[in-house]
Scaffold this motif. Structure first.
Motif, PDB file in Angstrom:
ATOM      1  N   UNK A 447       0.818  -1.208   0.000  1.00  0.00           N
ATOM      2  CA  UNK A 447       0.000   0.000   0.000  1.00  0.00           C
ATOM      3  C   UNK A 447       0.854   1.262   0.000  1.00  0.00           C
ATOM      4  N   UNK A 448       2.095   1.126   0.439  1.00  0.00           N
ATOM      5  CA  UNK A 448       2.977   2.271   0.551  1.00  0.00           C
ATOM      6  C   UNK A 448       3.597   2.597  -0.810  1.00  0.00           C
ATOM      7  N   UNK A 449       3.840   3.863  -1.054  1.00  0.00           N
ATOM      8  CA  UNK A 449       4.533   4.272  -2.281  1.00  0.00           C
ATOM      9  C   UNK A 449       6.024   4.045  -2.066  1.00  0.00           C
ATOM     10  N   UNK A 450       6.504   2.895  -2.503  1.00  0.00           N
ATOM     11  CA  UNK A 450       7.894   2.531  -2.238  1.00  0.00           C
ATOM     12  C   UNK A 450       8.866   3.447  -2.971  1.00  0.00           C
ATOM     13  N   UNK A 451       8.472   3.925  -4.140  1.00  0.00           N
ATOM     14  CA  UNK A 451       9.340   4.839  -4.889  1.00  0.00           C
ATOM     15  C   UNK A 451       9.606   6.102  -4.064  1.00  0.00           C
ATOM     16  N   UNK A 452       8.591   6.592  -3.359  1.00  0.00           N
ATOM     17  CA  UNK A 452       8.747   7.761  -2.490  1.00  0.00           C
ATOM     18  C   UNK A 452       9.700   7.440  -1.332  1.00  0.00           C
ATOM     19  N   UNK A 453       9.498   6.301  -0.678  1.00  0.00           N
ATOM     20  CA  UNK A 453      10.365   5.926   0.436  1.00  0.00           C
ATOM     21  C   UNK A 453      11.814   5.797  -0.014  1.00  0.00           C
ATOM     22  N   UNK A 454      12.016   5.266  -1.204  1.00  0.00           N
ATOM     23  CA  UNK A 454      13.379   5.105  -1.716  1.00  0.00           C
ATOM     24  C   UNK A 454      14.013   6.456  -2.011  1.00  0.00           C
ATOM     25  N   UNK A 455      13.250   7.371  -2.613  1.00  0.00           N
ATOM     26  CA  UNK A 455      13.782   8.700  -2.933  1.00  0.00           C
ATOM     27  C   UNK A 455      14.143   9.463  -1.663  1.00  0.00           C
ATOM     28  N   UNK A 456      13.249   9.439  -0.679  1.00  0.00           N
ATOM     29  CA  UNK A 456      13.489  10.229   0.531  1.00  0.00           C
ATOM     30  C   UNK A 456      14.666   9.666   1.317  1.00  0.00           C
ATOM     31  N   UNK A 457      14.879   8.359   1.238  1.00  0.00           N
ATOM     32  CA  UNK A 457      16.031   7.756   1.916  1.00  0.00           C
ATOM     33  C   UNK A 457      17.330   8.101   1.188  1.00  0.00           C
ATOM     34  N   UNK A 458      17.341   7.926  -0.125  1.00  0.00           N
ATOM     35  CA  UNK A 458      18.553   8.210  -0.903  1.00  0.00           C
ATOM     36  C   UNK A 458      18.978   9.653  -0.768  1.00  0.00           C
ATOM     37  N   UNK A 459      17.995  10.547  -0.737  1.00  0.00           N
ATOM     38  CA  UNK A 459      18.290  11.975  -0.686  1.00  0.00           C
ATOM     39  C   UNK A 459      18.846  12.377   0.680  1.00  0.00           C
ATOM     40  N   UNK A 460      18.694  11.491   1.666  1.00  0.00           N
ATOM     41  CA  UNK A 460      19.146  11.812   3.020  1.00  0.00           C
ATOM     42  C   UNK A 460      20.096  10.738   3.553  1.00  0.00           C
ATOM     43  N   UNK A 461      20.989  10.291   2.655  1.00  0.00           N
ATOM     44  CA  UNK A 461      22.114   9.429   3.036  1.00  0.00           C
ATOM     45  C   UNK A 461      21.703   8.089   3.632  1.00  0.00           C
ATOM     46  N   UNK A 462      20.601   7.549   3.166  1.00  0.00           N
ATOM     47  CA  UNK A 462      20.153   6.255   3.650  1.00  0.00           C
ATOM     48  C   UNK A 462      19.708   5.362   2.516  1.00  0.00           C
ATOM     49  N   UNK A 463      19.080   4.246   2.843  1.00  0.00           N
ATOM     50  CA  UNK A 463      18.542   3.325   1.855  1.00  0.00           C
ATOM     51  C   UNK A 463      17.142   2.928   2.281  1.00  0.00           C
ATOM     52  N   UNK A 464      16.420   2.329   1.349  1.00  0.00           N
ATOM     53  CA  UNK A 464      15.070   1.867   1.622  1.00  0.00           C
ATOM     54  C   UNK A 464      14.969   0.377   1.356  1.00  0.00           C
ATOM     55  N   UNK A 465      13.972  -0.249   1.952  1.00  0.00           N
ATOM     56  CA  UNK A 465      13.724  -1.659   1.681  1.00  0.00           C
ATOM     57  C   UNK A 465      12.250  -1.952   1.879  1.00  0.00           C
ATOM     58  N   UNK A 466      11.739  -2.777   0.981  1.00  0.00           N
ATOM     59  CA  UNK A 466      10.353  -3.209   1.126  1.00  0.00           C
ATOM     60  C   UNK A 466      10.312  -4.432   2.029  1.00  0.00           C
ATOM     61  N   UNK A 467       9.378  -4.437   2.952  1.00  0.00           N
ATOM     62  CA  UNK A 467       9.180  -5.576   3.843  1.00  0.00           C
ATOM     63  C   UNK A 467       7.894  -6.268   3.417  1.00  0.00           C
ATOM     64  N   UNK A 468       7.993  -7.575   3.131  1.00  0.00           N
ATOM     65  CA  UNK A 468       6.835  -8.319   2.661  1.00  0.00           C
ATOM     66  C   UNK A 468       6.062  -8.887   3.843  1.00  0.00           C
ATOM     67  N   UNK A 469       4.756  -8.736   3.814  1.00  0.00           N
ATOM     68  CA  UNK A 469       3.923  -9.110   4.957  1.00  0.00           C
ATOM     69  C   UNK A 469       3.670 -10.606   4.965  1.00  0.00           C
TER      70      UNK A 469
END
Length: 939
Positions: A447-469
């Motif tokens: 349900x989450x916009x993963x592309x947004x989570x990835x962008x906001x993490x990359x832009x702030x020196x981090x990474x993103x990951x999708x967690x499967x339920x």
């Protein structure tokens, strides 16, 4: 007329990406085709093949062979999947070829042989490929499409409708860089032949030039295949083969279905002889791998931001709580933390960061346990509150400047309360985040916009990951946290000499985490030199590091030429692979359309040149005469998971996702500045030396004289060399003995450890023949002799020259140089040992003592009565020193600073009886209990 049709349906594959070929066209009748073209004659089988086929033959399809080969060279992998299939049914039907590949991999080619018609692939710019595809489709020729969703695995799927007896051969190639996580590289192959296969084989070849530390094949396919993978390995090579027989493939003794359905895994790690990393040069390119170990973790300041909106109710919240229980237990007293939970409102467990004490952790766990999800989702305010908490702690001086500050966001949905525009939230967070803070994003479910989570993490020196339920979601969260929970270094920069390299990938990194690896690649420029050097600078806990390593331009290519299964083009392809991935990340963050167009053109140029199927390129698969075409491209990742329009449900074969670390955000420093200087302060020509067994050579500058003596002590004894309570410095050496001693023979002893302890800062530098350790009472950092390095901790500086010497300087006043002596490894008696070189201009206090330190206050010495001794080559004399008259012999010892093999002679007056009369007291008075012990009393 028979129609050849391939399905365009979107399949809800178990958290995979759906690659699908669709081939459309008109078939003539089988008879007419055979007469006109001879292209679709029934495949003729050998008697051996026919026997195998009869044993497994169904009513429709026979898989003749299924073979997978991976060649991993210096962490870069080229995988080939081949399958040969026969339509053994009585009617025309669709034959499929499905291969799941890692998301991080780039497809590089696909070929297909359909009854003698060859389809060969080539990567082209997507618009060009689509135009050619459209032309072929317009003429009624064969055409196709491949679609990819973007999660942890992608499914390459092709189906072709063929007459009975047809033989089809599929061959897929893809490339990927191995990513090191938690101390291992993990190569995964999803095996799903779908049928029993007479010729089924998997081969994984690994070649690592620096050597393989460990390799294993975990039993990930289930107990049915336990022990069937065969592993052979040597120092730098490994070969894993998995070749189950037909009977072994069966689910049961009489079953006709295959038990092979899952991920086949090979895990390995490489040998590292230094913390400076490995530099590999091949085919005009270089790759620098940096994965230091034996360093103490940096303290963490972490704010957990947890979504507790209504959509988190049930399993999601339960698994998040389970994960947080373990994560909080990982915190130490050096770490500071707090928790922000949010729905339509935002709450803080603690308004300020608190230390990770047992009491605080227990209170935090209790708080999380009592959370009841409900309401909307206010991501913007929650992140603002977390950043404000870190800023406040920083402004109040609570945060150690060398610590790592991070926010860990866990959410399962898009914002519904407060600021809901994603671009505005991204801008708001970027505005308030400080350069030293990082944001890590975990997106739960689809349900989450993963592309947004990835962008906001990359832009702030981090990474993103999708967690499967799934049932193991809590394990996925814990595993992700474990990858970032142990930061070892900050502000890492890898540099090269000016005009030696070009087109360097990201060479500045904000953090390095234990068990991972940083990789820098580039092109090597023509040079008269045959050696490339790299210089790495970084900050550790209380340490400033400068590390140097080197590689020969030709050595690796010569070695690769001798390796049958090595991937000789690895360096060139790895450089392109890293560059394309970084450019894709940079493109997603491009601030303007013009910038985005420039980056797009660079990606297209590289992807076409190196034949990578990317979101901007496509694989055009053409018949030999280019009359029939198929198209493979890679559209963007849809928000809703595996397949657009699908149920979004996750099947039972769900796997832990692969973390994608896109690394060339806008903050990255892409320049290659001049490397740091490793110049050392030269020692004077005349110096106090301790060498060999151990021979002391004391230089007396006022008397312009060298005096020498031996110490005949025992292995294990620790001798005090310098004890200066006034300066807070002690230098001690521990003795080691010969490997083997004949009966009644004297045991030769050597210094195996030299320790320099600086009491005011609590820092001890311990130099052995294996490594150099820095200990400050709380942390221990270890370095090998395998690389040149400069380390600074408070007022102690350590300079290591690769396989040669270590210079320790304390408070810019006292210097000690330790020289490494290596002997033949199989020498029956001699051992590796250390030589000690101490200048006479060290600024000791008046309290200095020790076997060497006592001569900081130079005694009056007079030598007279020179006469012939018992040895005609050595004169004897009388020495008057410290009120004693000693018989001394003229001899010489060795100084190995300039020539480690032969040394240079230092003529000296030799004092007999272990220096008795020249040193204060007896040498046994200088034996101390520990390497950091001062002399207990003045002698």
């Amino acid at each position: 007329m028979r129609r050849l049709a391939l399905l365009l349906g979107l399949l809800a594959l178990h958290q995979t990406h759906c690659f699908e070929f669709v081939v459309e066209g008109e078939w003539e009748t089988e008879t007419s085709l055979e007469k006109q073209h001879g292209r679709f004659k029934r495949a003729i089988l050998t008697s051996e093949e026919q026997e195998d086929f009869e044993a497994i033959r169904g009513d429709d399809i026979t898989v003749k062979s299924y073979k997978v080969e991976s060649r991993i060279t210096s962490r870069f992998c080229h995988t080939t999947v081949k399958s040969s299939v026969v339509n053994s049914g009585p009617n025309a039907q669709s034959i499929g070829f499905n291969v799941q590949i890692p998301k991080r991999a780039f497809i590089t080619n696909f070929t297909m042989n359909v009854n003698g018609i060859m389809f060969v692939g080539s990567v082209k710019e997507k618009t060009v490929a689509r135009n050619l595809y459209a032309q072929a489709r317009a003429r009624g020729k064969a055409a196709g499409l491949v679609r990819a969703n973007s999660q942890d695995m992608e499914t390459f799927k092709t189906e072709v409708h063929v007459p009975p007896g047809s033989k089809i051969e599929f061959e897929l190639h893809y490339q990927e860089m191995m990513q090191r996580k938690l101390g291992f590289y993990e190569h995964s192959l999803y095996l799903q032949p779908g049928r029993l296969v007479p010729q089924f084989q998997v081969d994984v070849y690994i070649y690592e030039p620096n050597g393989i530390a460990s390799v294993e094949t975990p039993n990930t396919l289930g107990e049915h295949f336990s022990g069937m993978a065969k592993l052979t390995s040597s120092k730098d090579k490994a070969h894993v083969v998995f070749k189950p027989s037909l009977q072994q493939q069966r689910k049961c003794e009489n079953c006709t279905t295959s038990a092979i359905d899952g991920i086949f895994t090979v895990k390995y790690d490489v040998l590292r002889d230094s913390n400076a990393g490995e530099l590999h040069v091949s085919d005009g390119h270089f790759v620098h791998f940096f994965a230091p170990a034996n360093l103490s973790p940096l303290p963490k300041n972490i704010v957990f931001v947890i979504d507790v909106s209504g959509s988190m109710w049930g399993v999601k919240m339960k698994q998040t709580v389970e994960a947080m229980q373990t994560i909080l237990d990982d915190l130490t007293l050096d770490d500071y933390f707090s928790i922000v939970d949010f729905n339509h409102n935002v709450r803080c467990w603690s308004e300020e960061l608190v230390p990770g004490s047992t009491i605080q952790v227990a209170e935090a766990k209790k708080y999380i346990q009592n959370i009841k999800p409900n309401g909307g989702t206010n991501i913007n305010e929650a992140l603002m509150r977390a950043v404000q908490m870190l800023v406040k702690a920083s402004n109040q001086g609570m945060i150690d400047p060398r610590s790592v500050s991070m926010i860990m966001l866990v959410s399962d949905g898009d914002p519904t309360v407060g600021e809901i525009k994603l671009s505005a939230i991204q801008k708001n967070v970027k505005k308030v985040m400080r350069e030293e803070f990082s944001l890590f994003s975990l997106g739960i479910g689809f349900d989450v916009d993963y592309d947004f989570l990835e962008r906001i993490a990359m832009e702030n020196r981090g990474v993103a990951q999708r967690i499967y339920t799934s049932h193991d979601a809590s394990d996925q969260i814990r595993r992700f946290y474990s990858q970032v929970s142990s930061p070892l270094l900050r502000k890492i920069t890898v540099q090269f000499p000016e005009d030696s390299v070009s087109d360097v990938t990201q060479n500045h990194f904000d953090k390095y985490f234990s068990g991972s690896e940083l990789v820098v690649a580039g092109k090597v420029l023509p040079s008269e030199s045959t050696t490339l050097n790299s210089f790495t600078t970084a900050f550790a806990d209380r340490l400033d590091l400068s590390l140097q390593t080197e590689a020969d331009y030709l050595e690796l290519d010569a070695a690769l030429a001798q390796q049958q299964h090595a991937f000789t083009g690895f360096a060139r392809q790895m450089w392109a692979y890293i560059t394309v991935n970084q450019l894709l990340a940079e493109r997603s963050l491009a601030p303007t359309a013009g910038k985005k167009r420039k980056i797009t053109q660079r990606i297209l140029t590289l992807a076409v040149e190196h034949q990578f199927v990317t979101p901007l390129t496509a694989l055009l698969v053409e018949s030999e005469e280019a009359k029939e075409r198929l198209l493979a491209d890679s559209p963007r990742d849809p928000k809703q998971g595996c397949c657009a329009g699908g149920s979004g449900m996750v099947g039972p074969r769900q796997r832990t996702p692969v973390q994608m670390v896109h690394s060339i955000p806008l903050w990255v420093q892409m320049t290659t500045p001049a490397p740091p200087s490793h110049a050392e302060r030269p020692l004077p020509d005349h110096i106090t030396i301790v060498e060999n067994d151990p021979h002391f050579i004391i230089h007396l500058p006022k008397n312009n004289m060298d005096v020498c003596f031996n110490i005949d002590s025992e292995p294990g004894h620790i001798l005090n060399l310098v004890s200066d309570p006034g300066a807070g410095v002690v230098v001690n050496g521990q003795l080691v003995g010969s490997k083997r001693v004949e009966e009644k023979e004297k045991v030769n002893t050597y210094f195996g450890t030299i320790s320099v302890f600086y009491q005011p800062d609590g820092i001890r530098v311990s130099v052995t023949t294996d490594r150099i350790d820095l200990t400050d009472g709380r942390n221990n950092h270890s370095f090998t002799w395998g690389a040149t390095a400069d380390i600074t901790q408070d007022r102690v500086k350590v300079s290591i020259v690769k396989d040669s010497k270590v210079m320790v300087t304390v408070d810019d006043k006292i210097t000690v140089m330790v020289l490494l002596h290596r002997v033949w490894k199989k020498h029956p008696t001699h051992v590796d040992f250390l030589g000690l070189y101490i200048p006479n201009n060290n600024q000791y206090s008046s309290q200095a003592h020790g076997l060497i330190g006592q001569f900081g206050q130079e005694p009056e010495v007079r030598v007279f009565n020179l006469h012939q001794g018992a040895d005609p080559l050595k004169k004897e004399a009388t020495m008057e020193v410290k009120g004693n008259k000693l018989v001394v012999t003229r001899g010489w010892q060795k100084d190995y600073r300039r020539d480690k093999k032969r040394g240079s002679d230092v003529f000296c007056w030799f004092i007999h009886n272990s220096g008795k009369g020249f040193i204060d007291g007896h040498y046994a008075n200088y034996i101390v209990p520990r390497l950091d012990s001062f002399l207990p009393l003045p002698l």
